[in-house]
Design an enzyme around this catalytic site. Structure first.
Site, short mmCIF file in Angstrom:
data_model
loop_
_atom_site.label_atom_id
_atom_site.label_comp_id
_atom_site.label_asym_id
_atom_site.label_seq_id
_atom_site.Cartn_x
_atom_site.Cartn_y
_atom_site.Cartn_z
N HIS A 38 16.22 26.29 0.25
CA HIS A 38 14.96 25.89 0.88
C HIS A 38 14.38 27.04 1.69
CE1 HIS A 38 14.23 21.36 0.85
NE2 HIS A 38 15.19 21.56 -0.05
N GLU A 106 9.29 21.94 -4.63
CA GLU A 106 8.45 21.14 -3.75
C GLU A 106 7.44 22.04 -3.05
OE1 GLU A 106 11.78 21.55 -2.71
OE2 GLU A 106 12.70 19.94 -3.87
#
Length: 318
Positions: A38, A106
């Site tokens: 991430h 994402e």
């Protein structure tokens, strides 16, 4: 034979904590590691997000377990040619014990450079082309590529493992599962859905490995564990495409009131009931998964690993 792994969360823990958790996982009897990739955590309460490739370097020295990113998005934030170099180096440092898990990503992590966030069908096209580029580079040959989404000129990886890095593809719906079956070396999904496993195997995946994961919150106080899950990981209970399209941790925080403690109790294993923990992982085995990973939410990591070493892992199907 089913294998069980621990899922390291870069969103919730600092690098040194992740390395210590990996050591405890190996000592507890886990056979594999996943690690998230991430740029941002899902919310500020999680509070971390180290660069996964640096952590992987440390993991290669700290433990002997196989490790895989779950998952890297090699399409927007980082060009696939750069991801290929990072993955190849990780494979060399781990002696071939590294797999590259990839997905369409994402907006939370991928829009940070100001790039447009494409719709799902375009992201799948980008992912397929990125995999093509990376596989060519893993050969160690010079690569020039002029595709729809990526350009590579005179690129060559000089540090490559003896065998090309395996690429597993994450999928939560039919289109991504179809892509995984067609071009992946394995399949990753996060629910014990036998129909998705069947689609993957019948669509071309055959006997390639299927991996899944779940989050739990071990603790002696069930209500306290439920509150910890709601505070730290309410995002995992949001429906639909919100997880893919919301661009900032603050947006996920704004939606936290939608997730109640009752919803957490119904959907997440919380507490110290051995049967519940065993059942959560066994559901993946019964659905046809080859590898099952579990992540402990919250600070009681040592308690979790002692609990799994002594009570949960000995009861799991292998």
């Amino acid at each position: 034979m089913t294998e069980y792994g621990y899922f390291l969360s870069c969103e919730e823990f600092a690098p040194a904590d992740l390395i210590e958790q990996a050591r405890m996982a190996e000592q507890a009897g886990f056979q594999l590691l996943w690690i998230s990739d991430h740029y941002h955590p899902w919310n500020d309460a999680q509070g971390q997000s180290p660069f996964v490739w640096s952590v992987l370097g440390a993991l290669s020295e700290a433990v002997s377990l196989p490790v895989e990113t779950a998952v890297t998005c090699p399409t927007v934030r980082i060009h696939p040619a750069v991801v290929a170099q990072a993955a190849a180096t990780s494979a060399v440092m781990t002696g071939g014990r590294f797999r590259l898990g990839v997905g369409t990503g994402e907006a939370l992590n991928e829009h940070i450079l100001g790039d447009a966030w494409p719709p799902t069908n375009v992201r799948l096209e980008m992912l397929e082309e990125a995999i093509l580029v990376m596989r060519r580079l893993f050969s160690g040959e010079e690569v020039s590529h002029y595709g729809t989404h990526y350009k590579v000129e005179n690129a060559r990886l000089y540090t490559v493992p003896d065998q090309p890095v395996a690429i597993d593809i994450s999928g939560f719906g039919p289109a991504a599962t179809s892509l995984a079956a067609r071009v992946g070396d394995g399949y990753i999904t996060m629910t014990p859905d036998e129909s998705m496993v069947s689609q993957f195997r019948k669509g071309g995946g055959g006997a390639k490995p299927v991996s899944g994961g779940t989050k739990v919150c071990y603790g002696t106080d069930r209500d306290e564990a439920v509150r910890a899950v709601r505070r730290l990981w309410s995002n995992q209970l949001l429906p639909g495409e919100m997880g893919q399209v919301l661009p900032s941790p603050k947006h996920f925080e704004q939606l936290e009131p939608l997730i109640t403690e009752d919803m957490v109790r119904e959907n997440t294993v919380c507490g110290d009931d051995v049967d519940e923990h065993v059942a959560a992982l066994t559901a993946f085995v019964d659905a046809g998964f080859d590898c099952v990973y579990v992540n402990q939410i919250g600070p009681d990591q040592r308690g979790f690993f002692d609990f799994y070493r002594t009570k949960v892992l000995p009861r799991l199907k292998r």
